[in-house]
Design an enzyme around this catalytic site. Structure first.
Site, PDB file in Angstrom:
ATOM      1  N   ASP A 114      10.593 -23.280  46.182  1.00 42.99           N
ATOM      2  CA  ASP A 114      10.637 -23.698  47.587  1.00 42.99           C
ATOM      3  C   ASP A 114       9.453 -24.641  47.795  1.00 42.99           C
ATOM      4  O   ASP A 114       8.305 -24.205  47.846  1.00 42.99           O
ATOM      5  CB  ASP A 114      10.525 -22.457  48.492  1.00 42.99           C
ATOM      6  CG  ASP A 114      10.410 -22.819  49.968  1.00 42.99           C
ATOM      7  OD1 ASP A 114      10.412 -24.019  50.305  1.00 42.99           O
ATOM      8  OD2 ASP A 114      10.326 -21.886  50.798  1.00 42.99           O
ATOM      9  N   TRP A 139       7.149 -16.747  53.691  1.00 40.01           N
ATOM     10  CA  TRP A 139       8.399 -17.418  53.284  1.00 40.01           C
ATOM     11  C   TRP A 139       8.950 -16.817  52.001  1.00 40.01           C
ATOM     12  O   TRP A 139      10.159 -16.650  51.860  1.00 40.01           O
ATOM     13  CB  TRP A 139       8.184 -18.929  53.172  1.00 40.01           C
ATOM     14  CG  TRP A 139       7.831 -19.509  54.508  1.00 40.01           C
ATOM     15  CD1 TRP A 139       6.665 -20.113  54.850  1.00 40.01           C
ATOM     16  CD2 TRP A 139       8.630 -19.485  55.712  1.00 40.01           C
ATOM     17  NE1 TRP A 139       6.693 -20.469  56.173  1.00 40.01           N
ATOM     18  CE2 TRP A 139       7.871 -20.104  56.726  1.00 40.01           C
ATOM     19  CE3 TRP A 139       9.897 -19.005  56.027  1.00 40.01           C
ATOM     20  CZ2 TRP A 139       8.347 -20.253  58.033  1.00 40.01           C
ATOM     21  CZ3 TRP A 139      10.373 -19.150  57.325  1.00 40.01           C
ATOM     22  CH2 TRP A 139       9.609 -19.770  58.309  1.00 40.01           C
ATOM     23  N   LYS A 143       8.644 -31.735  57.139  1.00 42.09           N
ATOM     24  CA  LYS A 143       7.199 -31.924  56.944  1.00 42.09           C
ATOM     25  C   LYS A 143       6.975 -33.278  56.256  1.00 42.09           C
ATOM     26  O   LYS A 143       6.639 -34.238  56.931  1.00 42.09           O
ATOM     27  CB  LYS A 143       6.605 -30.773  56.141  1.00 42.09           C
ATOM     28  CG  LYS A 143       6.697 -29.434  56.914  1.00 42.09           C
ATOM     29  CD  LYS A 143       7.032 -28.331  55.998  1.00 42.09           C
ATOM     30  CE  LYS A 143       7.443 -27.005  56.563  1.00 42.09           C
ATOM     31  NZ  LYS A 143       7.130 -26.587  57.864  1.00 42.09           N
TER      32      LYS A 143
HETATM   33  N1  PMP Z   1       9.787 -22.270  53.333  1.00 42.26           N
HETATM   34  C1  PMP Z   1       8.607 -22.787  53.709  1.00 42.26           C
HETATM   35  C2  PMP Z   1       7.518 -22.920  52.687  1.00 42.26           C
HETATM   36  C3  PMP Z   1       8.407 -23.169  55.041  1.00 42.26           C
HETATM   37  O1  PMP Z   1       7.227 -23.675  55.414  1.00 42.26           O
HETATM   38  C4  PMP Z   1       9.459 -23.029  55.975  1.00 42.26           C
HETATM   39  C5  PMP Z   1       9.344 -23.448  57.418  1.00 42.26           C
HETATM   40  N2  PMP Z   1       8.219 -23.941  57.849  1.00 42.26           N
HETATM   41  C6  PMP Z   1      10.665 -22.477  55.539  1.00 42.26           C
HETATM   42  C7  PMP Z   1      10.796 -22.122  54.208  1.00 42.26           C
HETATM   43  C8  PMP Z   1      11.818 -22.282  56.481  1.00 42.26           C
HETATM   44  O2  PMP Z   1      12.361 -23.514  56.791  1.00 42.26           O
HETATM   45  P1  PMP Z   1      13.499 -23.722  57.876  1.00 42.26           P
HETATM   46  O3  PMP Z   1      12.901 -23.446  59.198  1.00 42.26           O
HETATM   47  O4  PMP Z   1      13.882 -25.157  57.663  1.00 42.26           O
HETATM   48  O5  PMP Z   1      14.602 -22.774  57.555  1.00 42.26           O
END
Ligand code: PMP
Length: 351
Positions: free
Chosen positions: A167, A100, A191
């Site tokens: 994030d 991420w 989550k």
């Molecule tokens: N950052 C983290 C730490 C994640 O775990 C996730 C998705 N699991 C995301 C960003 C991306 O999120 P989204 O699918 O809502 O764009």
């Protein structure tokens, strides 16, 4: 009973499912479904107001913090942050701790310079780097507090005068921290906050988005703030589910109470895996995530057998992310202690 270890969207409290189902048929005894009320009605405004005030209360946010519910998932924040805060010749400092973070870095490079201050790539992202310097001239420092895929979590906030952007998608509301230390927090809801389809974004008013480029309205944090998350139609139902989940968290004692349970679940699972001759947690002990427990087995045939057994015992979501393999057991806020215990009993019985 199904034990839901999904990494996201993931388990939510049972009472949230019950209340959300009722609201689909008859919202607050109005005779209308939550799915058919206008977002500019007093009915929905009350939902949004309550969601915002619960976030402020649970996270003990000071008055400088603006609370937004935005579309687009956390992935939109990967580019919306640099679009608003990073001019072409400015530098954003980033920590590279996994998939991420890498995505956030890639998006930031579209708008300005990126200085990757440290990376744990050398050991396959199984730890969190500790010794690095955040350059004083960086516009902001960005990191991922919990690496959902690799199973590492950063339990401290780095000391720096540079504004911190985090994030928190996969560990928000799971443990106490000084949320006021951050200039910007973002988290996809799916989550610990509620249903997929909405992002929680918290911005400090003193962190000013001053860039030379022109921004589309929907990408402009200032316009969202000025319009109270109502610049366009918000994801009404997703916000409603967040409000219910936040209410639930408050009712059980808030973040201090859930932190204790989360710690208990994580301790149980890691100690079971550490004591077992076949399972091998991949992450350095001090950086192990309390939300996502990642582990492997050295024998692929045994891995398959264990996965089959989990399936037979109604344990879902145990398979690791496709990019790392092995297993991942997610222990988010709503996962009951009984599910963690059931998993440990099953793991202990496996040979
Ligand atoms: N950052 C983290 C730490 C994640 O775990 C996730 C998705 N699991 C995301 C960003 C991306 O999120 P989204 O699918 O809502 O764009």
């Amino acid at each position: 009973m199904i034990h839901n270890f999904n990494a996201g969207p993931s388990i939510l409290p049972k009472e949230v499912f019950e209340q959300a189902s009722k609201a689909i048929l008859n919202f607050n005894n109005t005779g209308l479904s939550i799915l058919e009320i206008g977002h500019r009605t007093s009915l929905f405004e009350a939902v949004l107001d309550e969601a915002r005030s619960l976030v402020r209360e649970l996270m003990q946010l000071n008055d400088d913090k603006e609370i937004l519910f935005l579309h687009g998932g956390a992935s939109t924040q990967f580019f919306q942050v640099p679009m608003n805060f990073l001019d072409e010749h400015e530098t954003g400092a980033y920590l590279d701790c996994g998939i991420w973070g890498i995505k956030a870095i890639r998006e930031a490079k579209l708008f300005g310079n990126v200085n990757v201050v440290a990376s744990s790539k050398d050991r396959n992202y199984t730890y969190v780097p500790k010794d690095y310097v955040i350059p004083a001239n960086a516009k902001y420092f960005h990191y991922t507090s919990n690496n959902t895929i690799e199973g590492t979590e950063m339990f401290y906030i780095p000391e720096t005068n540079v504004p911190i952007v985090v994030d928190m998608s996969s560990d928000i509301l799971s443990r106490q921290t000084d949320f006021n230390r951050f200039s910007l927090i973002y988290a996809g809801a799916q989550k610990n906050i509620g249903a997929a389809g909405v992002n929680l974004v918290i911005i400090d008013r003193n962190f000013k988005p001053v860039v030379n480029r022109k921004l589309p309205s929907m990408m402009d944090y200032m316009q969202h703030i000025a319009n109270g998350s109502m610049l366009n139609t918000p994801p009404v139902f997703a916000v409603y589910v967040c409000m219910l989940t936040l209410r639930w968290l408050k009712s059980i004692g808030g973040i201090p109470a859930i932190e204790k349970i989360n710690q208990q679940k994580a301790d149980l699972v890691y100690s079971t895996l550490d004591a077992h001759p076949l399972f091998r947690p991949t992450v350095a002990k001090e950086d192990r995530s309390r939300m996502n427990v990642v582990f492997v087995m050295d024998d692929p045939e045994k891995e398959k057998q264990f996965l089959d057994l989990c399936k037979k015992e109604n344990m879902v979501g145990v398979k690791g992310h496709r990019s790392v393999g092995g297993f991942r057991v997610s222990l988010y806020n709503a996962l009951p202690l009984e599910s963690a215990k059931a998993f440990c009993d099953l793991a202990k019985s496996f040979n």
